[in-house]
Motif scaffolding. Structure first.
Motif, short mmCIF file in Angstrom:
data_model
loop_
_atom_site.label_atom_id
_atom_site.label_comp_id
_atom_site.label_asym_id
_atom_site.label_seq_id
_atom_site.Cartn_x
_atom_site.Cartn_y
_atom_site.Cartn_z
N THR A 1 -16.29 -58.41 39.14
CA THR A 1 -15.85 -57.08 38.75
C THR A 1 -15.98 -56.86 37.36
O THR A 1 -16.47 -55.85 36.78
CB THR A 1 -14.13 -56.92 39.28
N LEU A 2 -15.63 -57.78 36.57
CA LEU A 2 -15.76 -57.79 34.98
C LEU A 2 -17.29 -57.76 34.53
O LEU A 2 -17.51 -57.01 33.76
CB LEU A 2 -14.99 -59.05 34.43
N ASN A 3 -18.30 -58.70 35.25
CA ASN A 3 -19.55 -58.26 34.90
C ASN A 3 -20.08 -56.71 35.53
O ASN A 3 -20.72 -56.35 34.79
CB ASN A 3 -20.36 -59.24 35.72
N ARG A 4 -19.40 -56.22 36.34
CA ARG A 4 -19.86 -55.04 36.73
C ARG A 4 -19.47 -53.74 35.88
O ARG A 4 -20.30 -53.10 35.30
CB ARG A 4 -19.42 -54.43 37.96
N LEU A 5 -18.27 -54.07 35.17
CA LEU A 5 -17.69 -53.08 34.14
C LEU A 5 -18.39 -53.36 33.01
O LEU A 5 -18.69 -52.44 32.12
CB LEU A 5 -16.34 -53.65 33.90
N ASP A 6 -18.70 -54.52 32.70
CA ASP A 6 -19.53 -54.70 31.39
C ASP A 6 -20.95 -54.17 31.50
O ASP A 6 -21.48 -53.49 30.40
CB ASP A 6 -19.69 -56.33 31.06
N GLU A 7 -21.42 -54.21 32.75
CA GLU A 7 -22.71 -53.73 32.83
C GLU A 7 -22.78 -52.03 32.68
O GLU A 7 -23.72 -51.42 32.07
CB GLU A 7 -23.42 -53.91 34.09
N ALA A 8 -21.68 -51.70 33.18
CA ALA A 8 -21.65 -50.01 33.17
C ALA A 8 -21.10 -49.57 31.85
O ALA A 8 -21.81 -48.57 31.46
CB ALA A 8 -20.19 -49.75 34.25
N GLU A 9 -20.67 -50.43 30.88
CA GLU A 9 -20.25 -50.06 29.64
C GLU A 9 -21.47 -49.97 28.94
O GLU A 9 -21.86 -49.24 27.99
CB GLU A 9 -19.29 -51.25 29.05
N HIS A 10 -22.48 -51.32 28.89
CA HIS A 10 -23.46 -51.27 28.29
C HIS A 10 -24.55 -50.03 28.59
O HIS A 10 -25.42 -49.42 28.13
CB HIS A 10 -24.30 -52.60 28.56
N ALA A 11 -24.54 -49.66 29.88
CA ALA A 11 -25.46 -48.57 30.37
C ALA A 11 -25.03 -47.15 29.87
O ALA A 11 -26.04 -46.54 29.68
CB ALA A 11 -25.35 -48.53 32.10
N ALA A 12 -23.64 -47.20 29.73
CA ALA A 12 -23.24 -46.00 29.09
C ALA A 12 -23.63 -45.52 27.61
O ALA A 12 -23.48 -44.57 27.06
CB ALA A 12 -21.79 -45.79 29.41
N GLN A 13 -23.83 -46.75 26.97
CA GLN A 13 -24.07 -46.74 25.67
C GLN A 13 -25.47 -46.38 25.11
O GLN A 13 -26.47 -46.45 25.67
CB GLN A 13 -23.82 -48.06 24.81
#
Length: 85
Positions: free
Chosen positions: A73-85
């Motif tokens: 879950t933390l990895n997916r959140l991190d990936e989503a945050e980077h994709a949004a930037q």
């Protein structure tokens, strides 16, 4: 909801462990403020409950699964945050 209940099968197989459903939101699940990583949180739970407690036994049994799911879950959140930037 029933689909998610199948994930509790291994924990429910432990003698003394019960699953009870209710229709209220648990206060602690929403408003927990301190930031602990998953290993610290598991250690804290295991210290709080005696070794023969159903909670302690269930957490020990489920620890690898819990850790894997939290890290995923933390990895997916991190990936989503980077994709949004």
């Amino acid at each position: 909801m029933l689909l998610s209940l199948r994930h509790y099968g291994p924990i429910l197989a432990i003698p003394g462990v019960q699953l009870r459903l209710h229709d209220t939101t648990l206060y602690a699940s929403i408003f927990r403020v301190e930031r602990l990583d998953v290993d610290e949180r598991i250690e804290e739970i295991l210290r709080r409950y005696p070794a023969q407690s159903p909670v302690n036994r269930a957490i020990q049994h489920a620890e690898p699964i819990l850790v894997a799911h939290v890290r995923r879950t933390l990895n997916r959140l991190d990936e989503a945050e980077h994709a949004a930037q």
